[in-house]
Design a protein around this motif. Structure first.
Motif, mmCIF file in Angstrom:
data_model
loop_
_atom_site.group_PDB
_atom_site.id
_atom_site.type_symbol
_atom_site.label_atom_id
_atom_site.label_comp_id
_atom_site.label_asym_id
_atom_site.label_seq_id
_atom_site.Cartn_x
_atom_site.Cartn_y
_atom_site.Cartn_z
ATOM 1 N N MET A 56 0.864 -1.111 -0.069
ATOM 2 C CA MET A 56 0.035 -0.002 -0.003
ATOM 3 C C MET A 56 0.922 1.243 -0.011
ATOM 4 O O MET A 56 0.427 2.380 -0.079
ATOM 5 N N LEU A 58 2.503 2.192 2.498
ATOM 6 C CA LEU A 58 2.360 2.885 3.881
ATOM 7 C C LEU A 58 3.264 2.471 5.190
ATOM 8 O O LEU A 58 3.220 2.630 6.097
ATOM 9 N N ARG A 60 5.642 3.136 7.450
ATOM 10 C CA ARG A 60 5.661 4.550 7.827
ATOM 11 C C ARG A 60 6.919 4.918 7.926
ATOM 12 O O ARG A 60 7.489 6.226 7.630
ATOM 13 N N GLU A 83 1.671 10.671 -5.834
ATOM 14 C CA GLU A 83 0.322 10.913 -6.152
ATOM 15 C C GLU A 83 -0.479 9.793 -6.828
ATOM 16 O O GLU A 83 -1.554 9.636 -6.616
ATOM 17 N N ARG A 86 -1.268 7.357 -4.473
ATOM 18 C CA ARG A 86 -2.496 7.673 -3.388
ATOM 19 C C ARG A 86 -3.663 7.340 -4.322
ATOM 20 O O ARG A 86 -4.962 7.087 -3.449
ATOM 21 N N ARG A 89 -4.402 3.934 -3.566
ATOM 22 C CA ARG A 89 -4.666 3.600 -2.217
ATOM 23 C C ARG A 89 -6.205 3.864 -1.754
ATOM 24 O O ARG A 89 -6.754 4.996 -2.015
ATOM 25 N N GLY A 90 -7.174 2.900 -1.104
ATOM 26 C CA GLY A 90 -8.490 3.162 -0.861
ATOM 27 C C GLY A 90 -9.479 3.244 -1.899
ATOM 28 O O GLY A 90 -10.567 3.240 -1.831
ATOM 29 N N MET A 95 -7.862 -1.458 2.999
ATOM 30 C CA MET A 95 -7.167 -2.037 3.971
ATOM 31 C C MET A 95 -8.070 -1.885 5.077
ATOM 32 O O MET A 95 -8.556 -0.884 5.494
ATOM 33 N N PHE A 97 -7.733 -2.818 9.576
ATOM 34 C CA PHE A 97 -6.863 -3.213 10.497
ATOM 35 C C PHE A 97 -7.465 -3.952 11.807
ATOM 36 O O PHE A 97 -8.569 -4.256 11.867
ATOM 37 N N ALA A 117 -14.003 8.997 2.633
ATOM 38 C CA ALA A 117 -13.234 8.218 1.836
ATOM 39 C C ALA A 117 -13.694 8.168 0.353
ATOM 40 O O ALA A 117 -12.931 7.929 -0.596
ATOM 41 N N ALA A 120 -12.325 11.032 -1.572
ATOM 42 C CA ALA A 120 -10.943 10.934 -1.870
ATOM 43 C C ALA A 120 -10.673 10.573 -3.296
ATOM 44 O O ALA A 120 -9.700 10.740 -3.612
ATOM 45 N N HIS A 121 -11.663 9.938 -3.957
ATOM 46 C CA HIS A 121 -11.149 9.414 -5.196
ATOM 47 C C HIS A 121 -12.458 9.742 -6.087
ATOM 48 O O HIS A 121 -12.312 9.657 -7.399
ATOM 49 N N MET A 168 -16.184 1.541 4.876
ATOM 50 C CA MET A 168 -14.991 2.372 4.541
ATOM 51 C C MET A 168 -14.118 2.032 3.360
ATOM 52 O O MET A 168 -14.043 2.560 2.481
#
Lengths: 355, 320
Positions: A56, A58, A60, A83, A86, A89-90, A95, A97, A117, A120-121, A168
């Motif tokens: 992903m 991610l 960190r 970008e 990004r 992702r999602g 993902m 958790f 969410a 975002a896209h 989500m």
């Protein structure tokens, strides 16, 4: 087979720390077809979460060194610009958790987090996004979605929070859902409901799923394929039926021996795996599992096993230095109810030592 | 919620009673000049001093003085009269309030405008040269005592004695209602000096909060959703990290409204702090009492406001 949805090749994720290099993933390779479910199984500290976070983008820490290749739907994820990453992702990969309470923002209403969410896209009006949020809450089985959409995460129960997380994650109908220990923080009865939900939604939406867990029981019913990880490497990989019917790696035997099974011979006991997973900084030489392996031979301390196909195994592969024939006899002995010491005595004593 | 607020207000009354009693006791327990002698001045005869002592009520026992003082406040909201110039304490405080409010709010604007962006940027650019330089500077600003910083600023930048005459110097305060431009000009240097340590403190506070928050699971979720990093930081990170800052801000405003004694004294701003400072030097008990009660009132009210604000900032907080 057609081009897989996800192909991970020789993925290495190393972290430079003051104590040394932590090899969280050390040469992972696997593939995932569209609509399929892959179970990644291992103890905590086996590197199973880090590798999926890396897919992903991610991971960190700034001190992570990543090499190898991750090709998702024709794109090399490790070389994508931030970008472009990004945008995936999602949207195409989502993902969920382990702990749904700490994974939801405590200050925002659940509906707003869902709307965010979507926004975002997708550039849709807020009203449309809110309708979609209601639809999602209904889809994951949250009662009274019209009222609950205005609630805060702390007003939900653990299972309901994980449903919100799933809603989500599915907001943009991803091609791949990565579920990282999705039921570990939940009650047992709720666990089954969440797994059922993930399975149902996978079929409805036709997405692929990677389910990461320390519990083989969880992936038994869901996964098409299973990869068993130990100390940053895959030690055994294959179709789920094969892993349960004819497992090849002593670590997998250990995992199977430490979960209760209905088909086990009467009177057989659960056998825990002795010892603890090794530190990823200071891996034992040779086969990483050798300090805990009941069937260890002298040469296993020097030579590192490679993941090699099991004869006649249709995608079944194992990284173990024991002979295939020896492993088969050990497993038969264990299945008859022998504890590892007995199996070792009866099988390995006949052979001349392997090395 | 309403019950909660009423309960807190009742507690405030109890606390203010305690504060006034303690102030009384301290005033008489600690050595200080005799107010009657000070009032009588250089030519004060024993008869005059005795007469003054009687007029001010200083000849009565402490508990009687305290009883009379509290009775006047409760019945008439009368805070008494200055021992030294017979001014009405309540009127005196009210007339000095605008200067203190001006100083406080101006400084708040400055320190938020400077401190918060610095804290945010150094949290995001952690361990870079920028972070180290700003945090090093912040440490200096926190360590510099405000009276020293104020004098240095005056010697460097004030128009009367400064080496680089840019700002209005001490003793130049003009009320806002009289001339807004002159008001702004007269207070600017004191705002900067008072705000320096606060800005540094707020930058460090926000930085450490934001660093903690950015490692929370819900930040990982926000990134996993595919939000842009800017939104992840502002909407998810700063939103959480700012909450404790709001708490501290409320308390700091309460504290300063009670009088920024050092700043008001260095810059000779006629505010509550300056009033308290002068009263202490002249053993002027009614004025000391008035300013102490006033400061305590603001601090307690600020505490209540902060707690109520918390319920709005964090939906998990409920008072019942």
């Amino acid at each position: 087979m057609s081009e897989p949805l996800l192909r991970v090749q020789d993925l290495r994720v190393h972290f430079d720390t003051e104590d040394g290099v932590v090899k969280a993933a050390d040469g992972l390779s696997y593939e995932l077809q569209r609509g399929q479910v892959l179970g990644i199984v291992g103890e905590s500290g086996s590197g199973k979460s880090v590798s999926s976070l890396t897919i992903m983008g991610l991971s960190r820490a700034e001190n992570a060194r990543i090499s190898g290749s991750v090709v998702f739907d024709g794109r090399d994820m490790l070389s994508l610009a931030a970008e472009q990453m990004r945008a995936v992702r999602g949207n195409e990969i989502a993902m969920i958790f382990q702990d749904p309470l700490s994974s939801l923002h405590p200050f925002y209403r659940v509906g707003d987090q869902l709307v965010e969410a979507i926004h975002a896209h997708h550039d849709v009006p807020r009203g449309a996004a809110l309708d979609r949020a209601l639809e999602l809450l209904e889809m994951v089985g949250i009662p009274e979605p019209k009222r609950r959409v205005r609630a805060y995460p702390h007003e939900f129960s653990g299972g309901m929070r994980q449903r919100v997380m799933i809603a989500m994650a599915l907001a943009n109908e991803p091609k791949l859902l990565i579920a990282d220990e999705p039921t570990t923080a939940l009650d047992v009865t709720v666990q089954a409901q969440i797994l059922d939900l993930i399975r149902r939604l996978k079929d409805e939406l036709g997405m692929a799923v990677i389910i990461i867990t320390h519990d083989l029981g969880i992936v038994a019913e869901m996964a098409d394929e299973i990869a068993v990880m130990y100390a940053g490497r895959i030690v055994e990989r294959g179709p789920t039926e094969r892993i349960f019917a004819a497992p090849e790696h002593p670590y997998t035997w250990g995992l199977l021996g430490s979960i209760p099974r209905l088909d086990a011979p009467a009177g057989s006991e659960l056998v825990p795996i002795p010892g603890r997973p090794p530190s990823l900084i200071d891996l034992p030489g040779g086969c990483s599992f050798h300090p805990r392996c009941p069937y260890v031979q002298p040469r296993h301390r020097e030579q590192q096993p490679l993941l090699e196909p099991v004869p006649g195994g249709r995608g079944h592969a194992v990284a173990c230095l024991l002979e295939h024939e020896t492993r088969a006899r050990l497993w038969r002995s264990l299945q008859r109810g022998a504890v590892p010491e007995q199996a070792r005595a009866s099988v390995l004593a006949e052979d001349a030592p392997d090395g | 919620m309403v019950r909660y607020i009423i309960g807190r207000l009742l507690w405030m009354v109890v606390l203010l009673g305690l504060v006034s009693a303690v102030t009384f006791v301290i005033f008489y327990a600690l050595p200080s000049a005799d107010p009657a002698v000070l009032r009588a001045g250089r030519q004060g005869t024993p008869e005059l001093i005795a007469q003054i002592r009687e007029t001010l009520g200083l000849d009565k026992p402490i508990y009687v003085q305290y009883y009379l003082y509290m009775k006047a406040i409760v019945l008439d909201f009368d805070f008494g009269y200055s021992f030294q110039n017979s001014a009405d304490v309540r009127e005196e405080i009210v007339s000095r309030l605008p200067a203190t409010i001006s100083l406080t709010l101006g400084a708040v604007v400055v320190w938020l405008a400077v401190g918060l962006p610095i804290g945010m940027i150094s949290a995001i650019k952690r361990r870079t040269a920028l972070d180290r330089v700003t945090m090093g500077g912040a440490l200096l600003a926190i360590s510099a005592p405000v009276y020293w910083l104020g004098l240095v600023a005056l010697y460097l930048f004030s128009r009367d004695i400064g080496a680089f005459p840019i700002f209005a110097g001490a003793n130049s305060y003009r009320p806002l209602t009289e001339n807004p431009a002159a008001w702004f000009d007269s207070l600017l240097l004191s705002w900067l000096v008072l705000a320096a340590a606060f800005a540094a403190f707020y930058a460090r506070l926000l930085r450490s909060n934001l660093i903690d928050v950015m490692s929370e699971d819900y930040i990982r979720t926000a990134r996993a959703k595919g939000l842009r990093e800017r939104r992840v930081i502002l909407r998810h990170g700063v939103r959480s990290a700012i909450t404790p800052v709001v708490t501290v801000l409320g308390l700091d405003i309460g504290l300063l409204l009670g009088g920024a004694i050092l700043t008001e004294t260095v810059f000779n701003i006629p505010g509550i702090g300056r009033l308290a400072f002068d009263a202490i030097q002249r053993a002027d008990l009614p004025v000391i009492q008035g300013t102490v009660l006033f400061a305590a009132f603001f601090i307690i009210v600020a505490n209540i406001v902060v707690d109520i604000a918390y319920a709005f900032l964090d939906p998990r907080v409920r008072y019942s």
